[in-house]
Design a protein around this motif. Sequence first.
Motif, PDB file in Angstrom:
ATOM      1  N   ARG A  56     -48.562 -10.355 -79.182  1.00 15.44           N
ATOM      2  CA  ARG A  56     -49.443 -10.517 -80.103  1.00 15.44           C
ATOM      3  C   ARG A  56     -48.761  -9.408 -81.286  1.00 15.44           C
ATOM      4  O   ARG A  56     -49.287  -8.343 -81.373  1.00 15.44           O
ATOM      5  CB  ARG A  56     -50.851 -10.319 -80.308  1.00 15.44           C
ATOM      6  CG  ARG A  56     -51.392 -11.478 -79.489  1.00 15.44           C
ATOM      7  CD  ARG A  56     -52.909 -11.062 -79.029  1.00 15.44           C
ATOM      8  NE  ARG A  56     -53.714 -10.688 -80.188  1.00 15.44           N
ATOM      9  CZ  ARG A  56     -54.862  -9.747 -80.091  1.00 15.44           C
ATOM     10  NH1 ARG A  56     -55.184  -9.546 -78.787  1.00 15.44           N
ATOM     11  NH2 ARG A  56     -55.392  -9.475 -81.224  1.00 15.44           N
TER      12      ARG A  56
ATOM     13  N   GLU B  34     -47.273  -7.387 -84.179  1.00 15.30           N
ATOM     14  CA  GLU B  34     -47.463  -6.928 -85.726  1.00 15.30           C
ATOM     15  C   GLU B  34     -46.482  -6.060 -86.417  1.00 15.30           C
ATOM     16  O   GLU B  34     -45.805  -6.638 -87.251  1.00 15.30           O
ATOM     17  CB  GLU B  34     -48.980  -6.262 -85.953  1.00 15.30           C
ATOM     18  CG  GLU B  34     -50.127  -7.164 -85.821  1.00 15.30           C
ATOM     19  CD  GLU B  34     -51.573  -6.812 -85.999  1.00 15.30           C
ATOM     20  OE1 GLU B  34     -51.295  -5.351 -86.566  1.00 15.30           O
ATOM     21  OE2 GLU B  34     -52.496  -7.424 -85.880  1.00 15.30           O
TER      22      GLU B  34
ATOM     23  N   GLN C  10     -43.855 -20.187 -79.150  1.00 16.79           N
ATOM     24  CA  GLN C  10     -44.557 -20.614 -80.003  1.00 16.79           C
ATOM     25  C   GLN C  10     -43.850 -21.923 -80.795  1.00 16.79           C
ATOM     26  O   GLN C  10     -44.627 -22.692 -81.374  1.00 16.79           O
ATOM     27  CB  GLN C  10     -44.325 -19.434 -81.289  1.00 16.79           C
ATOM     28  CG  GLN C  10     -44.975 -18.223 -81.356  1.00 16.79           C
ATOM     29  CD  GLN C  10     -44.472 -17.287 -82.276  1.00 16.79           C
ATOM     30  OE1 GLN C  10     -44.725 -17.587 -83.388  1.00 16.79           O
ATOM     31  NE2 GLN C  10     -44.210 -16.066 -81.824  1.00 16.79           N
TER      32      GLN C  10
ATOM     33  N   ARG D 174     -49.090 -19.235 -88.561  1.00 16.78           N
ATOM     34  CA  ARG D 174     -48.639 -18.055 -88.357  1.00 16.78           C
ATOM     35  C   ARG D 174     -49.455 -16.955 -88.024  1.00 16.78           C
ATOM     36  O   ARG D 174     -50.744 -17.248 -88.168  1.00 16.78           O
ATOM     37  CB  ARG D 174     -47.678 -17.565 -89.762  1.00 16.78           C
ATOM     38  CG  ARG D 174     -46.630 -18.569 -90.309  1.00 16.78           C
ATOM     39  CD  ARG D 174     -45.642 -18.733 -89.333  1.00 16.78           C
ATOM     40  NE  ARG D 174     -44.932 -17.371 -89.350  1.00 16.78           N
ATOM     41  CZ  ARG D 174     -43.710 -17.325 -88.304  1.00 16.78           C
ATOM     42  NH1 ARG D 174     -43.647 -18.462 -87.447  1.00 16.78           N
ATOM     43  NH2 ARG D 174     -43.141 -16.187 -88.284  1.00 16.78           N
ATOM     44  N   ARG D 175     -49.004 -15.617 -87.502  1.00 16.59           N
ATOM     45  CA  ARG D 175     -50.083 -14.904 -86.943  1.00 16.59           C
ATOM     46  C   ARG D 175     -50.652 -14.304 -88.198  1.00 16.59           C
ATOM     47  O   ARG D 175     -49.812 -14.068 -89.356  1.00 16.59           O
ATOM     48  CB  ARG D 175     -49.244 -13.736 -86.390  1.00 16.59           C
ATOM     49  CG  ARG D 175     -48.942 -14.179 -84.911  1.00 16.59           C
ATOM     50  CD  ARG D 175     -48.472 -13.035 -84.265  1.00 16.59           C
ATOM     51  NE  ARG D 175     -48.138 -13.407 -82.543  1.00 16.59           N
ATOM     52  CZ  ARG D 175     -47.156 -14.111 -82.181  1.00 16.59           C
ATOM     53  NH1 ARG D 175     -46.287 -14.239 -82.835  1.00 16.59           N
ATOM     54  NH2 ARG D 175     -47.050 -14.292 -80.891  1.00 16.59           N
TER      55      ARG D 175
ATOM     56  N   GLY E 255     -43.423 -13.376 -85.922  1.00 18.16           N
ATOM     57  CA  GLY E 255     -44.500 -13.128 -86.517  1.00 18.16           C
ATOM     58  C   GLY E 255     -44.761 -11.675 -86.769  1.00 18.16           C
ATOM     59  O   GLY E 255     -45.765 -11.187 -87.116  1.00 18.16           O
ATOM     60  N   SER E 256     -43.836 -10.722 -86.534  1.00 19.11           N
ATOM     61  CA  SER E 256     -44.164  -9.198 -86.613  1.00 19.11           C
ATOM     62  C   SER E 256     -43.594  -8.919 -87.867  1.00 19.11           C
ATOM     63  O   SER E 256     -42.454  -9.601 -88.625  1.00 19.11           O
ATOM     64  CB  SER E 256     -43.286  -8.631 -85.438  1.00 19.11           C
ATOM     65  OG  SER E 256     -42.223  -8.723 -85.480  1.00 19.11           O
TER      66      SER E 256
ATOM     67  N   GLU F  80     -39.325 -10.966 -86.723  1.00 20.89           N
ATOM     68  CA  GLU F  80     -39.770 -11.670 -87.510  1.00 20.89           C
ATOM     69  C   GLU F  80     -40.206 -13.033 -87.434  1.00 20.89           C
ATOM     70  O   GLU F  80     -41.103 -13.493 -88.119  1.00 20.89           O
ATOM     71  CB  GLU F  80     -38.997 -11.370 -88.893  1.00 20.89           C
ATOM     72  CG  GLU F  80     -38.692 -10.166 -89.403  1.00 20.89           C
ATOM     73  CD  GLU F  80     -37.666  -9.793 -90.486  1.00 20.89           C
ATOM     74  OE1 GLU F  80     -37.046 -10.885 -90.601  1.00 20.89           O
ATOM     75  OE2 GLU F  80     -37.600  -8.859 -91.117  1.00 20.89           O
ATOM     76  N   THR F  81     -39.181 -13.668 -86.721  1.00 21.89           N
ATOM     77  CA  THR F  81     -39.639 -14.955 -86.626  1.00 21.89           C
ATOM     78  C   THR F  81     -40.714 -15.117 -85.415  1.00 21.89           C
ATOM     79  O   THR F  81     -41.562 -16.174 -85.629  1.00 21.89           O
ATOM     80  CB  THR F  81     -38.401 -15.746 -85.582  1.00 21.89           C
ATOM     81  OG1 THR F  81     -37.165 -15.760 -86.500  1.00 21.89           O
ATOM     82  CG2 THR F  81     -38.646 -17.276 -85.290  1.00 21.89           C
TER      83      THR F  81
END
Length: 496
Positions: free
Chosen positions: A64, A66, A172, A43-44, A97-98, A94-95
């Motif tokens: 990327r 956040e 991803q 995960r990020r 990674g934010s 959210e999937t």
Amino acid sequence: MSNRNRGDVLTSQADLPADTLDEVFDDAPSTGELELEDRASLRRVAGLSTELSDITEVENRQLRLERVVLVGVWTEGTAAQSEASLEELARLAETAGSTVLEGLVQRRNRPDPATYVGSGKVRELADVVVATGADTVICDGELSPGQLRQLEDKLNIKVVDRTALILDIFAQHARSKEGKAQVELAQLQYLIPRLRGWGDTLSRQAGGRAGSNGGVGLRGPGETKLEIDRRRISKRVAKLRREISAMDTIRETKRGRRMANDVPSVAIVGYTNAGKSSLLNAVTDAGVLVEDALFATLDPTTRRSVTPDGRAYTLTDTVGFVRHLPHQLVDAFRSTLDEAADADLLLHVVDGSDPAPEEQVQAVRTVLAEIGSKRSESLPPELIVINKADAADAVSLARLRHLLPDAHVVSARTQEGVEKLVAAIADRLPRPETLVDVLVPYARGELVARTHSEGEVLTEDHTADGTRMCARVHADLAGALEPYRTAADSAAEPAS
């Protein structure tokens, strides 16, 4: 570990009782559990800055994500549908990674052609970005290159649309070589029309008459950075198309082998996160990855199963669909989606716990209709399966049963209704067309085994001369059994 220690371990395992060994192997993680652990470990990392020094550089436009702010335009439907669309966008973010900080919706007849949202909403959006410290804005729609450039100029942070977000999730989650190639092809197809206008850094050729655009030393033949990028992307797209075409040939060969063996196939389709992989595990004990996330499955998985009456068939888990699925993905995943179009039965899985499951059904059928229209073929018959019955309330299930009267209600997690579903699948699968009555010698036991695995045995009796069977089989097996047909079976055939 030394060889002596390894031997000691093996010896100690060999000394264990059989029931203890069974417990050890039963507790071993499945392939899906290992893949889920691997995905979670990648995960990020929160807290790393994604601020771009120059947001116009195409090379730096990696997603990327956040801290993001969502924005949508409500053009049609009800307010609840608009909010549901933004909530789905939040789950997509959210999937990826934010962390979602805020969401804004504007009511308009159509998106603003310049900035997607109106000028007043852009100023409000800029204030929200400053107040929350967001580094990315995600729009609930596909932005034109001009809209993308205008928003980034006014907000001074990276702007991402729904299509780019879905492509990032696919990038991803893709694991196989074919899946990665298909995702990269879709990303490049999305990128090509958006190269123009992403800042002055894309125009590095001066040209013109003396004294203009830098003057002496900066004129003459050459390529702009835009032309170089387009040429490189075009070469890469051509290479990816060739690779995917070669992979398509392999997939077609495997599919053709199954069809030649007359093995019926069932394709599991449905909205993303509806529980398709869980249902595959429940029916076949496949052990594939199961994750409560959107687009957890991208690479199709095919497993063999057997009906209660002994007929073999294949069950294929396919990629999930979503509302407004990017057309680049539909084109890139054509070979994967062909698994559904070539199946004998579609198992359409619906999330019974979703607030608007009928919209999911419509979105899936829209994509399937698009696939069928491009192939100029009719789609296979459909069997609706309402999953997650354990998480849905009684009122919602009653409404779904009324809307979808032929649907089967199951829970892949608790195994509720799975047995009845397997029986329904067996009833819907095509049955062998040729009825034979044969007496097979015991020396040809392989034909009896093939009849059991590939056909449908109606009666079977072991006599002194061999195995007497009345069965339904496919044409190729009927030809192999032709020398052993009984006189009664031959007399029943009409004269040619």
